[in-house]
Design an enzyme around this catalytic site. Structure first.
Site, PDB file in Angstrom:
ATOM      1  N   SER A 120      34.952  61.577 -26.484  1.00 33.31           N
ATOM      2  CA  SER A 120      35.787  62.053 -27.574  1.00 33.31           C
ATOM      3  C   SER A 120      35.053  63.132 -28.379  1.00 33.31           C
ATOM      4  CB  SER A 120      36.217  60.873 -28.446  1.00 33.31           C
ATOM      5  OG  SER A 120      37.249  61.234 -29.322  1.00 33.31           O
ATOM      6  N   ASP A 196      46.194  57.893 -23.157  1.00 33.22           N
ATOM      7  CA  ASP A 196      45.407  58.138 -24.368  1.00 33.22           C
ATOM      8  C   ASP A 196      46.335  58.683 -25.452  1.00 33.22           C
ATOM      9  OD1 ASP A 196      43.653  59.232 -26.332  1.00 33.22           O
ATOM     10  OD2 ASP A 196      42.101  59.542 -24.819  1.00 33.22           O
ATOM     11  N   HIS A 229      42.058  55.430 -24.812  1.00 30.89           N
ATOM     12  CA  HIS A 229      40.904  56.163 -25.337  1.00 30.89           C
ATOM     13  C   HIS A 229      39.667  55.278 -25.529  1.00 30.89           C
ATOM     14  CE1 HIS A 229      39.475  59.896 -27.153  1.00 30.89           C
ATOM     15  NE2 HIS A 229      38.978  59.239 -28.174  1.00 30.89           N
TER      16      HIS A 229
END
Length: 259
Positions: A120, A196, A229
């Site tokens: 991320s 995600d 995620h």
């Protein structure tokens, strides 16, 4: 600043390749080591793992702990140029200079064999660190990285506060912009969960993919249907990433094809 480390058994006999992992928003130096399940593969492959915290802590800066996506826990791996953040938030220099020097001087890390990856915000950081220093890292990969921070809310918030409103200054920390200028010899591996919730608004791998195609940068972008995620996603594919890095750092052939 705090960091966590895993030293493989091979480190008892000499210097070993070192793989830096940069974590995402709200994480600490412990998150990856606790949740990813990477140590057993690092032990097999002879990789030292180093995971720094995601920002300075207890800075005393007003507002530094107010928002989950900015300030402490969200350093975004930039060297801030705007006060008061510039006094403490210099994460790019920490990750690329101070931390590697410390690790090499006090542990059996081989500075000639370094790789970098992240998740991320940390995936953004890993891409930027590699692209700003072509040839420095022998391998690079990311899980669900923020690929075009100048175009998305997380990045715009961080860049405006850390770097100021001049968008030309943002390009130095935007992987999509950097890959048009700095082509790596190394193949970039990215895994992206298909479910995600941040994919379209915050991550934008399509922008990076298009820029890599323009510049001729080798990229393996793997959509993973059904994954979100979080760290179940990371723990599922972390073996592939460590083997990707080991192929470059140790000459170990990956057990599973990265395609």
């Amino acid at each position: 600043m705090r960091f966590s480390m895993y030293r493989p058994p091979q480190a008892e006999h000499g210097r070993v390749p070192v793989l830096y992992y940069l974590a995402g928003l709200t994480c600490t130096e412990e998150t990856f080591m606790i949740k990813a399940g990477a140590q057993r593969f690092a032990a097999e492959l002879g990789l030292m793992l180093v995971a720094p915290d995601t920002s300075p802590r207890d800075t005393g800066i007003p507002g530094a702990k107010t928002d989950w996506d900015f300030g402490e826990g969200a350093g975004f791996y930039v060297d801030a140029t705007v006060e008061p953040w510039s006094r403490h938030f210099r994460m790019f220099s920490y990750v690329t200079v101070e931390l590697p020097d410390l690790v090499a001087n006090h542990f059996t890390a081989d500075r000639s064999r370094e790789g970098i990856f992240g998740h991320s915000m940390g995936g953004h950081g890993a891409l930027v660190c590699a692209l700003r220093q072509p040839g420095r890292y022998k391998s690079v990969s990311a899980f669900a990285p923020v690929c075009a921070p100048s175009l998305v809310p997380w990045g715009q918030k961080a860049f405006t506060n850390y770097l100021g409103p001049d968008r030309s200054a943002w390009r130095a920390y935007d992987a999509t912009e950097l890959v048009r200028q700095h082509r790596l010899r190394e193949k970039i591996l990215i895994d992206q969960g298909g479910d995600d919730k941040f994919l379209d608004e915050q991550l934008r791998p399509d922008e990076l993919e298009a820029a890599c195609r323009e510049s001729g940068q080798p990229l393996v972008l793997r959509p993973q249907p059904g994954y979100d995620h979080g760290y179940y996603f990371i723990s599922t594919f972390v073996e592939d990433h460590l083997r990707h890095h080991a192929a470059a750092l140790c000459g170990v052939v990956a057990r599973r094809a990265l395609a």
